[in-house]
Design a protein around this motif. Sequence first.
Motif, PDB file in Angstrom:
ATOM      1  N   ILE A   1       0.832  -1.203   0.000  1.00  0.00           N
ATOM      2  CA  ILE A   1       0.000   0.000   0.000  1.00  0.00           C
ATOM      3  C   ILE A   1       0.868   1.255   0.000  1.00  0.00           C
ATOM      4  N   LEU A   2       1.898   1.274   0.835  1.00  0.00           N
ATOM      5  CA  LEU A   2       2.766   2.453   0.917  1.00  0.00           C
ATOM      6  C   LEU A   2       3.561   2.668  -0.371  1.00  0.00           C
ATOM      7  N   ALA A   3       4.001   1.593  -0.999  1.00  0.00           N
ATOM      8  CA  ALA A   3       4.737   1.733  -2.264  1.00  0.00           C
ATOM      9  C   ALA A   3       3.850   2.366  -3.334  1.00  0.00           C
ATOM     10  N   PHE A   4       2.604   1.936  -3.396  1.00  0.00           N
ATOM     11  CA  PHE A   4       1.684   2.556  -4.359  1.00  0.00           C
ATOM     12  C   PHE A   4       1.367   3.997  -3.972  1.00  0.00           C
ATOM     13  N   ALA A   5       1.293   4.268  -2.677  1.00  0.00           N
ATOM     14  CA  ALA A   5       0.933   5.609  -2.220  1.00  0.00           C
ATOM     15  C   ALA A   5       2.006   6.646  -2.532  1.00  0.00           C
ATOM     16  N   ILE A   6       3.278   6.286  -2.386  1.00  0.00           N
ATOM     17  CA  ILE A   6       4.335   7.289  -2.575  1.00  0.00           C
ATOM     18  C   ILE A   6       5.217   7.025  -3.788  1.00  0.00           C
ATOM     19  N   GLY A   7       4.918   5.989  -4.538  1.00  0.00           N
ATOM     20  CA  GLY A   7       5.769   5.634  -5.675  1.00  0.00           C
ATOM     21  C   GLY A   7       5.968   6.757  -6.663  1.00  0.00           C
ATOM     22  N   ASP A   8       4.924   7.500  -6.947  1.00  0.00           N
ATOM     23  CA  ASP A   8       5.042   8.574  -7.935  1.00  0.00           C
ATOM     24  C   ASP A   8       5.728   9.812  -7.361  1.00  0.00           C
ATOM     25  N   VAL A   9       5.912   9.874  -6.051  1.00  0.00           N
ATOM     26  CA  VAL A   9       6.550  11.032  -5.422  1.00  0.00           C
ATOM     27  C   VAL A   9       8.044  10.798  -5.224  1.00  0.00           C
ATOM     28  N   SER A  10       8.394   9.602  -4.718  1.00  0.00           N
ATOM     29  CA  SER A  10       9.796   9.367  -4.349  1.00  0.00           C
ATOM     30  C   SER A  10      10.419   8.127  -4.972  1.00  0.00           C
ATOM     31  N   GLY A  11       9.634   7.273  -5.569  1.00  0.00           N
ATOM     32  CA  GLY A  11      10.159   6.012  -6.068  1.00  0.00           C
ATOM     33  C   GLY A  11       9.929   4.880  -5.087  1.00  0.00           C
ATOM     34  N   ALA A  12       9.411   5.200  -3.903  1.00  0.00           N
ATOM     35  CA  ALA A  12       9.011   4.204  -2.895  1.00  0.00           C
ATOM     36  C   ALA A  12      10.143   3.275  -2.475  1.00  0.00           C
ATOM     37  N   HIS A  13      11.257   3.842  -2.077  1.00  0.00           N
ATOM     38  CA  HIS A  13      12.350   3.006  -1.570  1.00  0.00           C
ATOM     39  C   HIS A  13      11.958   2.422  -0.205  1.00  0.00           C
ATOM     40  N   ILE A  14      11.530   3.263   0.725  1.00  0.00           N
ATOM     41  CA  ILE A  14      11.025   2.929   2.059  1.00  0.00           C
ATOM     42  C   ILE A  14      12.024   2.124   2.896  1.00  0.00           C
ATOM     43  N   ASN A  15      13.195   1.882   2.409  1.00  0.00           N
ATOM     44  CA  ASN A  15      14.190   1.084   3.124  1.00  0.00           C
ATOM     45  C   ASN A  15      15.570   1.633   2.778  1.00  0.00           C
ATOM     46  N   PRO A  16      16.375   1.974   3.768  1.00  0.00           N
ATOM     47  CA  PRO A  16      17.709   2.496   3.469  1.00  0.00           C
ATOM     48  C   PRO A  16      18.566   1.542   2.633  1.00  0.00           C
ATOM     49  N   ALA A  17      18.364   0.245   2.788  1.00  0.00           N
ATOM     50  CA  ALA A  17      19.144  -0.711   1.993  1.00  0.00           C
ATOM     51  C   ALA A  17      18.842  -0.562   0.506  1.00  0.00           C
ATOM     52  N   VAL A  18      17.587  -0.315   0.179  1.00  0.00           N
ATOM     53  CA  VAL A  18      17.209  -0.097  -1.219  1.00  0.00           C
ATOM     54  C   VAL A  18      17.874   1.172  -1.741  1.00  0.00           C
ATOM     55  N   THR A  19      17.808   2.231  -0.952  1.00  0.00           N
ATOM     56  CA  THR A  19      18.400   3.503  -1.363  1.00  0.00           C
ATOM     57  C   THR A  19      19.902   3.378  -1.542  1.00  0.00           C
ATOM     58  N   VAL A  20      20.579   2.721  -0.610  1.00  0.00           N
ATOM     59  CA  VAL A  20      22.037   2.551  -0.720  1.00  0.00           C
ATOM     60  C   VAL A  20      22.386   1.720  -1.957  1.00  0.00           C
ATOM     61  N   ALA A  21      21.634   0.661  -2.207  1.00  0.00           N
ATOM     62  CA  ALA A  21      21.894  -0.163  -3.398  1.00  0.00           C
ATOM     63  C   ALA A  21      21.709   0.653  -4.677  1.00  0.00           C
ATOM     64  N   LEU A  22      20.677   1.491  -4.712  1.00  0.00           N
ATOM     65  CA  LEU A  22      20.460   2.337  -5.886  1.00  0.00           C
ATOM     66  C   LEU A  22      21.573   3.377  -6.031  1.00  0.00           C
ATOM     67  N   ALA A  23      22.096   3.879  -4.914  1.00  0.00           N
ATOM     68  CA  ALA A  23      23.190   4.851  -4.972  1.00  0.00           C
ATOM     69  C   ALA A  23      24.482   4.193  -5.445  1.00  0.00           C
ATOM     70  N   VAL A  24      24.765   3.003  -4.946  1.00  0.00           N
ATOM     71  CA  VAL A  24      25.988   2.289  -5.334  1.00  0.00           C
ATOM     72  C   VAL A  24      25.982   1.993  -6.831  1.00  0.00           C
ATOM     73  N   THR A  25      24.817   1.683  -7.376  1.00  0.00           N
ATOM     74  CA  THR A  25      24.714   1.373  -8.805  1.00  0.00           C
ATOM     75  C   THR A  25      24.424   2.606  -9.655  1.00  0.00           C
ATOM     76  N   LYS A  26      24.525   3.781  -9.041  1.00  0.00           N
ATOM     77  CA  LYS A  26      24.368   5.067  -9.722  1.00  0.00           C
ATOM     78  C   LYS A  26      22.986   5.264 -10.335  1.00  0.00           C
ATOM     79  N   ASN A  27      21.988   4.731  -9.654  1.00  0.00           N
ATOM     80  CA  ASN A  27      20.609   4.931 -10.081  1.00  0.00           C
ATOM     81  C   ASN A  27      19.937   6.072  -9.330  1.00  0.00           C
ATOM     82  N   ILE A  28      20.643   6.664  -8.363  1.00  0.00           N
ATOM     83  CA  ILE A  28      20.152   7.827  -7.631  1.00  0.00           C
ATOM     84  C   ILE A  28      21.374   8.671  -7.262  1.00  0.00           C
TER      85      ILE A  28
END
Length: 182
Positions: A57-84
Motif C-alpha cells: 500500500i505504501l509503495a503505491f501511495a508514494i511511488g510517484d513522489v519518491s520512487g518508494a524506496h522505504i528502506n535504506p538498503a534499497v536507497t544505498v543499493a540504488l546509490a551504489v549502482t548510480k541509479n540515484i
Amino acid sequence: MSSPFSKPNLRAFFAEFCATALFVFFGAGSVTAAVAAAGPQVQPVNYALSFGFAITILAFAIGDVSGAHINPAVTVALAVTKNIDPAKAVLYVISQCTGGLVGGGLLRLAVGKDAYRSGIGLSSIVNPGGGLLFEFMGTTILIFVVFNVAVWSAGVTANDFGGTLRPAPRTPCTDPSAFSAR
C-alpha cells in the motif's frame, strides 16, 4: 542536476519519512497486537501479512513522489549502482531512519511501555550472528526483487554488465514520474 533541496525532492524526502514511519508503526504494531491477542506463541503469519500489505500500500501511495524506496538498503543499493544521486540518497536515508524512529516512538506512545514489543525476536536455536545472516539474506532478496522488478524492467540493454552499469531509463525507483507515465 537539480538541487537536493528542490520542491520535488523535499516532497520525496517527506514521502519517504512518512511511509517509513507508517510502515514501522503498523508493522511492529501488528506484532504487538498479535502478541496481545494470542500470547507469546503467536504464529508469524498473523503479522507477516500485515507487513506485506503495508509495504504494498505504501509503495503505491508514494511511488510517484519518491520512487518508494522505504528502506535504506534499497536507497544505498540504488546509490551504489548510480541509479540515484549520492546527495539525494543520503537525504533519503536520513528521512527513512528518522521516519522509522518516529514510527517506533509513536507506537510506544500508542500502546504503552508494558505492551510495546521491540528488539530482535530470535529463536533459542539462532544466535545473534545467525540472526544477522538471516537479515543479510532477506535484504539481499529484497534488493534482488527491487532491481529485477523496478530498476531493470525498463530494458535489459540499458544495463551493461560487460563494463559500465548505466541507469535504466525511467523506472519507478529511479524516476518517480515513470509511475504516472505508464
